[in-house]
Design a protein around this motif. Structure first.
Motif, short mmCIF file in Angstrom:
data_model
loop_
_atom_site.label_atom_id
_atom_site.label_comp_id
_atom_site.label_asym_id
_atom_site.label_seq_id
_atom_site.Cartn_x
_atom_site.Cartn_y
_atom_site.Cartn_z
N LYS A 163 -20.21 51.42 35.19
CA LYS A 163 -20.41 50.89 33.84
C LYS A 163 -19.09 50.90 33.09
CE LYS A 163 -23.32 51.61 29.74
NZ LYS A 163 -24.39 52.47 29.15
N GLU A 164 -18.77 49.78 32.50
CA GLU A 164 -17.53 49.65 31.71
C GLU A 164 -16.32 50.09 32.53
OE1 GLU A 164 -18.21 51.88 28.17
OE2 GLU A 164 -19.69 50.45 27.36
N ASP A 165 -16.26 49.59 33.76
CA ASP A 165 -15.13 49.87 34.67
C ASP A 165 -15.00 51.34 35.04
OD1 ASP A 165 -14.37 47.17 34.71
OD2 ASP A 165 -13.23 47.41 32.85
N ARG A 166 -16.09 52.09 34.91
CA ARG A 166 -16.06 53.50 35.28
C ARG A 166 -17.27 53.83 36.15
NH1 ARG A 166 -16.01 57.33 30.37
NH2 ARG A 166 -17.55 55.82 29.60
N ASP A 167 -17.12 54.81 37.04
CA ASP A 167 -18.24 55.34 37.81
C ASP A 167 -18.78 56.56 37.08
OD1 ASP A 167 -18.15 53.44 39.82
OD2 ASP A 167 -16.67 54.57 40.99
N LEU A 168 -20.04 56.50 36.70
CA LEU A 168 -20.65 57.56 35.91
C LEU A 168 -21.79 58.21 36.69
CD1 LEU A 168 -20.90 55.65 32.50
CD2 LEU A 168 -19.10 57.24 33.23
N ASN A 169 -21.91 59.52 36.53
CA ASN A 169 -23.02 60.24 37.15
C ASN A 169 -24.30 59.96 36.36
OD1 ASN A 169 -21.35 61.48 39.07
ND2 ASN A 169 -20.81 63.12 37.64
N ALA A 170 -25.37 59.70 37.08
CA ALA A 170 -26.64 59.37 36.44
C ALA A 170 -27.78 59.98 37.26
CB ALA A 170 -26.80 57.85 36.34
N GLN A 182 -31.66 70.34 32.56
CA GLN A 182 -31.39 71.35 33.58
C GLN A 182 -32.52 71.41 34.60
OE1 GLN A 182 -28.27 71.49 32.95
NE2 GLN A 182 -28.02 73.70 33.09
N ALA A 183 -33.75 71.24 34.13
CA ALA A 183 -34.90 71.26 35.04
C ALA A 183 -34.85 70.08 36.01
CB ALA A 183 -36.19 71.23 34.23
N VAL A 184 -34.52 68.90 35.49
CA VAL A 184 -34.45 67.71 36.35
C VAL A 184 -33.32 67.87 37.38
CG1 VAL A 184 -33.93 65.24 36.40
CG2 VAL A 184 -35.49 66.16 34.67
N LYS A 185 -32.18 68.37 36.94
CA LYS A 185 -31.08 68.60 37.88
C LYS A 185 -31.50 69.58 38.97
CE LYS A 185 -27.04 69.42 35.92
NZ LYS A 185 -26.07 69.93 34.90
N GLN A 204 -39.72 60.77 41.46
CA GLN A 204 -38.78 61.48 42.31
C GLN A 204 -37.38 61.25 41.74
OE1 GLN A 204 -40.45 59.67 46.12
NE2 GLN A 204 -39.91 61.72 46.80
N PRO A 205 -36.76 62.30 41.21
CA PRO A 205 -35.42 62.15 40.63
C PRO A 205 -34.33 62.35 41.68
CG PRO A 205 -36.20 64.37 40.21
CD PRO A 205 -37.28 63.67 41.02
N ALA A 206 -33.23 61.65 41.51
CA ALA A 206 -32.10 61.79 42.42
C ALA A 206 -30.82 61.47 41.66
CB ALA A 206 -32.25 60.87 43.62
N PHE A 207 -29.75 62.12 42.06
CA PHE A 207 -28.44 61.82 41.49
C PHE A 207 -27.94 60.49 42.05
CE2 PHE A 207 -28.18 66.63 41.57
CZ PHE A 207 -28.38 66.78 40.21
N ALA A 228 -41.17 50.41 39.81
CA ALA A 228 -40.27 50.66 38.68
C ALA A 228 -39.46 51.93 38.89
CB ALA A 228 -41.09 50.78 37.39
N ALA A 229 -38.28 51.92 38.29
CA ALA A 229 -37.42 53.10 38.29
C ALA A 229 -36.73 53.18 36.94
CB ALA A 229 -36.39 53.02 39.41
N LEU A 230 -36.43 54.38 36.51
CA LEU A 230 -35.68 54.61 35.28
C LEU A 230 -34.31 55.18 35.66
CD1 LEU A 230 -38.41 56.43 33.12
CD2 LEU A 230 -37.98 53.98 33.29
N VAL A 231 -33.29 54.78 34.93
CA VAL A 231 -31.94 55.30 35.17
C VAL A 231 -31.39 55.84 33.86
CG1 VAL A 231 -29.60 54.77 35.90
CG2 VAL A 231 -31.53 53.72 37.08
N SER A 232 -30.89 57.08 33.90
CA SER A 232 -30.41 57.74 32.68
C SER A 232 -29.04 58.35 32.90
CB SER A 232 -31.39 58.84 32.26
OG SER A 232 -32.68 58.32 32.06
N ILE A 233 -28.21 58.25 31.89
CA ILE A 233 -26.88 58.85 31.91
C ILE A 233 -26.76 59.79 30.72
CG2 ILE A 233 -24.39 58.43 31.83
CD1 ILE A 233 -24.94 55.61 32.88
#
Length: 205
Positions: free
Chosen positions: A188-195, A63-66, A180-183, A146-151
């Motif tokens: 992935k797997e034929d779907r668009d996912l929020n990350a 919630q803090a990152v969002k 710096q975080p961003a939506f 470098a960047a990190l990506v999380s779902i």
């Protein structure tokens, strides 16, 4: 004006964080838009530093990152951008963290020096933050961007813990990092996912 870098190994016993009014406590039930509004309001105040966000547990960290992602959007028209540094508040370096927010004068696209390689590290809910942090620190020592990506909730929390651990690993190299975080949308797997994508910035210390 930006907030001084936070120490990576802060503990709950340390009372030198500053004015308590500069803290925002975020829980798993906090409304990200409401928290983002408070962060943005404090960031616009030229007489004060941006807030420090306190959170415990994966859902709280998420919630803090969002909230920070949304606050960055709110501040675009003001020519202000934000980054943050996670600092552990417990000796076990687990899910009790303080997110120290800093202001950046303007929001600009990331530009890499010629020849700089960019790497993207995925972080999942099953990732081990100390291990991923080792990989992140190694890439940074190599001079790579470098960047990190999380779902997902746990993945976002693990990314924050990864960055916190990497700060400790890089101390011996006189380096520190903030992010710096961003939506973003990930296909992935034929779907668009929020990350959430965490672009990592390197500071010399």
């Amino acid at each position: 004006m930006s907030e001084p870098a936070a120490k990576a190994g802060h503990t709950e016993e340390d009372e030198t964080l500053g004015d308590p009014k500069g803290f925002i406590k975020v829980s798993s039930q906090s409304n990200p838009k409401a928290v983002a509004g408070k962060i943005a309001h404090m960031a616009r105040d030229e007489t004060a530093s941006p807030p420090c966000v306190l959170c415990i547990g994966a859902a709280s960290i998420n919630q803090a990152v969002k909230s920070i992602c949304i606050a960055r959007q709110y501040l675009e028209r003001d020519g202000i951008d934000l980054s943050f540094q996670p600092a552990f508040r417990d000796k076990d370096r687990r899910a009790s963290v303080a997110l120290y927010i800093a202001k950046i004068p303007t929001r600009a696209p990331i530009t890499l020096a010629p020849g700089t390689e960019s790497v993207e590290l995925p972080v999942s809910g099953h990732s081990r933050p100390p291990v991923v942090a080792g990989a992140l620190a190694a890439r940074i020592r190599e001079g790579k961007h470098a960047a990190l990506v999380s779902i997902g909730v746990d993945a976002v929390a693990n990314a924050v813990l990864t960055i916190g651990n990497s700060r400790l690993y890089l101390e011996e190299n006189n380096m520190d990092v903030r992010c710096q975080p961003a939506f973003v949308t990930v296909h992935k797997e034929d779907r668009d996912l929020n990350a959430v994508r965490f672009d990592v910035k390197v500071d010399a210390i």
